[in-house]
Design a protein around this motif. Structure first.
Motif, PDB file in Angstrom:
ATOM      1  N   GLY A   1     -15.165 -19.039   2.153  1.00  0.00           N
ATOM      2  CA  GLY A   1     -13.830 -19.438   1.728  1.00  0.00           C
ATOM      3  C   GLY A   1     -13.466 -19.017   0.343  1.00  0.00           C
ATOM      4  O   GLY A   1     -14.303 -18.367  -0.289  1.00  0.00           O
ATOM      5  N   GLY A   2     -12.266 -19.103  -0.053  1.00  0.00           N
ATOM      6  CA  GLY A   2     -11.716 -18.981  -1.570  1.00  0.00           C
ATOM      7  C   GLY A   2     -12.184 -17.513  -1.943  1.00  0.00           C
ATOM      8  O   GLY A   2     -11.856 -16.601  -1.363  1.00  0.00           O
ATOM      9  N   ARG A   3     -12.734 -17.324  -3.283  1.00  0.00           N
ATOM     10  CA  ARG A   3     -13.070 -16.365  -3.637  1.00  0.00           C
ATOM     11  C   ARG A   3     -13.878 -15.338  -2.797  1.00  0.00           C
ATOM     12  O   ARG A   3     -13.728 -14.075  -2.924  1.00  0.00           O
ATOM     13  CB  ARG A   3     -13.859 -16.245  -4.858  1.00  0.00           C
ATOM     14  CG  ARG A   3     -14.291 -15.139  -5.790  1.00  0.00           C
ATOM     15  CD  ARG A   3     -13.023 -14.494  -6.157  1.00  0.00           C
ATOM     16  NE  ARG A   3     -13.381 -13.200  -6.884  1.00  0.00           N
ATOM     17  CZ  ARG A   3     -12.529 -12.114  -6.716  1.00  0.00           C
ATOM     18  NH1 ARG A   3     -11.430 -12.070  -6.281  1.00  0.00           N
ATOM     19  NH2 ARG A   3     -12.865 -10.762  -7.202  1.00  0.00           N
ATOM     20  N   LEU A   4     -14.849 -15.700  -2.103  1.00  0.00           N
ATOM     21  CA  LEU A   4     -15.745 -14.860  -1.174  1.00  0.00           C
ATOM     22  C   LEU A   4     -14.795 -13.999  -0.190  1.00  0.00           C
ATOM     23  O   LEU A   4     -15.165 -13.023   0.150  1.00  0.00           O
ATOM     24  CB  LEU A   4     -16.653 -15.786  -0.326  1.00  0.00           C
ATOM     25  CG  LEU A   4     -17.649 -15.106   0.442  1.00  0.00           C
ATOM     26  CD1 LEU A   4     -18.518 -13.795  -0.153  1.00  0.00           C
ATOM     27  CD2 LEU A   4     -18.629 -15.896   1.083  1.00  0.00           C
ATOM     28  N   LEU A   5     -13.826 -14.596   0.325  1.00  0.00           N
ATOM     29  CA  LEU A   5     -12.884 -14.196   1.206  1.00  0.00           C
ATOM     30  C   LEU A   5     -12.201 -12.821   0.506  1.00  0.00           C
ATOM     31  O   LEU A   5     -11.998 -11.610   1.046  1.00  0.00           O
ATOM     32  CB  LEU A   5     -11.738 -14.959   1.772  1.00  0.00           C
ATOM     33  CG  LEU A   5     -12.175 -16.089   2.567  1.00  0.00           C
ATOM     34  CD1 LEU A   5     -11.151 -17.036   2.988  1.00  0.00           C
ATOM     35  CD2 LEU A   5     -13.097 -15.447   4.043  1.00  0.00           C
ATOM     36  N   SER A   6     -11.696 -13.047  -0.745  1.00  0.00           N
ATOM     37  CA  SER A   6     -11.265 -11.928  -1.506  1.00  0.00           C
ATOM     38  C   SER A   6     -12.327 -10.788  -1.911  1.00  0.00           C
ATOM     39  O   SER A   6     -12.043  -9.676  -1.880  1.00  0.00           O
ATOM     40  CB  SER A   6     -10.801 -12.438  -2.675  1.00  0.00           C
ATOM     41  OG  SER A   6      -9.693 -13.399  -2.770  1.00  0.00           O
ATOM     42  N   GLU A   7     -13.261 -11.206  -2.022  1.00  0.00           N
ATOM     43  CA  GLU A   7     -14.671 -10.054  -1.980  1.00  0.00           C
ATOM     44  C   GLU A   7     -14.912  -9.482  -0.978  1.00  0.00           C
ATOM     45  O   GLU A   7     -15.137  -8.088  -0.935  1.00  0.00           O
ATOM     46  CB  GLU A   7     -15.871 -11.033  -2.732  1.00  0.00           C
ATOM     47  CG  GLU A   7     -15.709 -11.481  -4.082  1.00  0.00           C
ATOM     48  CD  GLU A   7     -17.018 -12.294  -4.532  1.00  0.00           C
ATOM     49  OE1 GLU A   7     -17.885 -12.568  -3.736  1.00  0.00           O
ATOM     50  OE2 GLU A   7     -16.794 -12.805  -5.575  1.00  0.00           O
ATOM     51  N   ILE A   8     -14.824 -10.044   0.146  1.00  0.00           N
ATOM     52  CA  ILE A   8     -14.999  -9.340   1.364  1.00  0.00           C
ATOM     53  C   ILE A   8     -13.903  -8.248   1.693  1.00  0.00           C
ATOM     54  O   ILE A   8     -14.170  -7.135   1.931  1.00  0.00           O
ATOM     55  CB  ILE A   8     -14.891 -10.210   2.666  1.00  0.00           C
ATOM     56  CG1 ILE A   8     -16.247 -11.439   2.684  1.00  0.00           C
ATOM     57  CG2 ILE A   8     -14.856  -9.621   3.797  1.00  0.00           C
ATOM     58  CD1 ILE A   8     -16.231 -12.317   3.696  1.00  0.00           C
ATOM     59  N   ALA A   9     -12.817  -8.714   1.346  1.00  0.00           N
ATOM     60  CA  ALA A   9     -11.556  -7.846   1.589  1.00  0.00           C
ATOM     61  C   ALA A   9     -11.646  -6.466   0.493  1.00  0.00           C
ATOM     62  O   ALA A   9     -11.517  -5.361   0.823  1.00  0.00           O
ATOM     63  CB  ALA A   9     -10.215  -8.488   1.287  1.00  0.00           C
ATOM     64  N   GLU A  10     -11.984  -6.887  -0.860  1.00  0.00           N
ATOM     65  CA  GLU A  10     -12.131  -5.741  -1.809  1.00  0.00           C
ATOM     66  C   GLU A  10     -13.308  -4.910  -1.316  1.00  0.00           C
ATOM     67  O   GLU A  10     -13.139  -3.780  -1.613  1.00  0.00           O
ATOM     68  CB  GLU A  10     -12.267  -6.464  -3.086  1.00  0.00           C
ATOM     69  CG  GLU A  10     -11.154  -7.132  -3.699  1.00  0.00           C
ATOM     70  CD  GLU A  10     -11.705  -8.175  -4.954  1.00  0.00           C
ATOM     71  OE1 GLU A  10     -12.783  -8.211  -5.295  1.00  0.00           O
ATOM     72  OE2 GLU A  10     -10.554  -8.968  -4.867  1.00  0.00           O
ATOM     73  N   ALA A  11     -14.466  -5.460  -1.111  1.00  0.00           N
ATOM     74  CA  ALA A  11     -15.597  -4.492  -0.711  1.00  0.00           C
ATOM     75  C   ALA A  11     -15.095  -3.734   0.613  1.00  0.00           C
ATOM     76  O   ALA A  11     -15.516  -2.483   0.420  1.00  0.00           O
ATOM     77  CB  ALA A  11     -16.759  -5.503  -0.268  1.00  0.00           C
ATOM     78  N   ALA A  12     -14.439  -4.137   1.362  1.00  0.00           N
ATOM     79  CA  ALA A  12     -14.151  -3.347   2.538  1.00  0.00           C
ATOM     80  C   ALA A  12     -13.243  -2.184   2.249  1.00  0.00           C
ATOM     81  O   ALA A  12     -13.253  -0.924   2.532  1.00  0.00           O
ATOM     82  CB  ALA A  12     -13.537  -4.255   3.621  1.00  0.00           C
ATOM     83  N   ASN A  13     -11.964  -2.683   1.335  1.00  0.00           N
ATOM     84  CA  ASN A  13     -11.274  -1.892   0.886  1.00  0.00           C
ATOM     85  C   ASN A  13     -11.576  -0.642   0.030  1.00  0.00           C
ATOM     86  O   ASN A  13     -11.205   0.522  -0.061  1.00  0.00           O
ATOM     87  CB  ASN A  13      -9.935  -2.344   0.268  1.00  0.00           C
ATOM     88  CG  ASN A  13      -9.140  -3.205   1.221  1.00  0.00           C
ATOM     89  OD1 ASN A  13      -9.205  -2.829   2.440  1.00  0.00           O
ATOM     90  ND2 ASN A  13      -8.434  -4.098   0.661  1.00  0.00           N
ATOM     91  N   ALA A  14     -12.760  -1.128  -0.796  1.00  0.00           N
ATOM     92  CA  ALA A  14     -13.484  -0.059  -1.578  1.00  0.00           C
ATOM     93  C   ALA A  14     -14.210   1.086  -0.790  1.00  0.00           C
ATOM     94  O   ALA A  14     -14.260   2.259  -1.244  1.00  0.00           O
ATOM     95  CB  ALA A  14     -14.459  -0.718  -2.523  1.00  0.00           C
ATOM     96  N   LEU A  15     -14.251   0.852   0.334  1.00  0.00           N
ATOM     97  CA  LEU A  15     -14.958   1.823   1.169  1.00  0.00           C
ATOM     98  C   LEU A  15     -13.821   3.067   1.691  1.00  0.00           C
ATOM     99  O   LEU A  15     -14.099   4.011   2.125  1.00  0.00           O
ATOM    100  CB  LEU A  15     -15.579   1.370   2.213  1.00  0.00           C
ATOM    101  CG  LEU A  15     -16.652   0.509   2.248  1.00  0.00           C
ATOM    102  CD1 LEU A  15     -17.034  -0.187   3.589  1.00  0.00           C
ATOM    103  CD2 LEU A  15     -17.820   1.240   1.595  1.00  0.00           C
ATOM    104  N   ARG A  16     -12.546   2.750   1.422  1.00  0.00           N
ATOM    105  CA  ARG A  16     -11.322   3.572   2.001  1.00  0.00           C
ATOM    106  C   ARG A  16     -11.750   3.965   3.264  1.00  0.00           C
ATOM    107  O   ARG A  16     -11.708   5.074   3.471  1.00  0.00           O
ATOM    108  CB  ARG A  16     -11.319   4.676   0.951  1.00  0.00           C
ATOM    109  CG  ARG A  16     -11.079   4.471  -0.589  1.00  0.00           C
ATOM    110  CD  ARG A  16     -10.941   5.402  -1.306  1.00  0.00           C
ATOM    111  NE  ARG A  16     -10.073   6.475  -0.826  1.00  0.00           N
ATOM    112  CZ  ARG A  16      -8.927   6.909  -1.362  1.00  0.00           C
ATOM    113  NH1 ARG A  16      -8.661   6.729  -2.501  1.00  0.00           N
ATOM    114  NH2 ARG A  16      -8.145   7.769  -0.823  1.00  0.00           N
ATOM    115  N   PRO A  17     -11.842   3.044   4.093  1.00  0.00           N
ATOM    116  CA  PRO A  17     -12.134   3.221   5.627  1.00  0.00           C
ATOM    117  C   PRO A  17     -10.814   3.985   6.253  1.00  0.00           C
ATOM    118  O   PRO A  17      -9.458   3.664   5.932  1.00  0.00           O
ATOM    119  CB  PRO A  17     -12.359   1.878   6.257  1.00  0.00           C
ATOM    120  CG  PRO A  17     -11.551   0.844   5.284  1.00  0.00           C
ATOM    121  CD  PRO A  17     -11.478   1.430   3.955  1.00  0.00           C
TER     122      PRO A  17
END
Length: 70
Positions: free
Chosen positions: A13-29
């Motif tokens: 939850g919390g910050r970890l959820l944002s980190e998951i989204a940020e990591a996925a978006n950083a891949l520019r999928p």
């Protein structure tokens, strides 16, 4: 990007959820695929999980299938 078994709830939850989204978006999928178990046990965790999903950005869309916990 492939995201699976996030199990939002007691341990995720919390910050970890944002980190998951940020990591996925950083891949520019081209696509982001969420394959099951977005939440763990409680429907009350769904709003936080959906907030993470809304942050995902992929060229051709974000797609999800439910798992046995959803």
């Amino acid at each position: 990007a492939h995201i699976s078994d996030v199990h939002v709830g007691k341990f995720t939850g919390g910050r970890l959820l944002s980190e998951i989204a940020e990591a996925a978006n950083a891949l520019r999928p081209d696509f982001t695929l969420l394959t099951g178990d977005l939440i763990d046990f409680s429907i009350s965790d769904l709003p936080a999980a959906l907030d993470m999903v809304r942050k995902l950005d992929a060229r051709y869309g974000v797609y999800m299938c439910e798992g046995n916990h959803d």
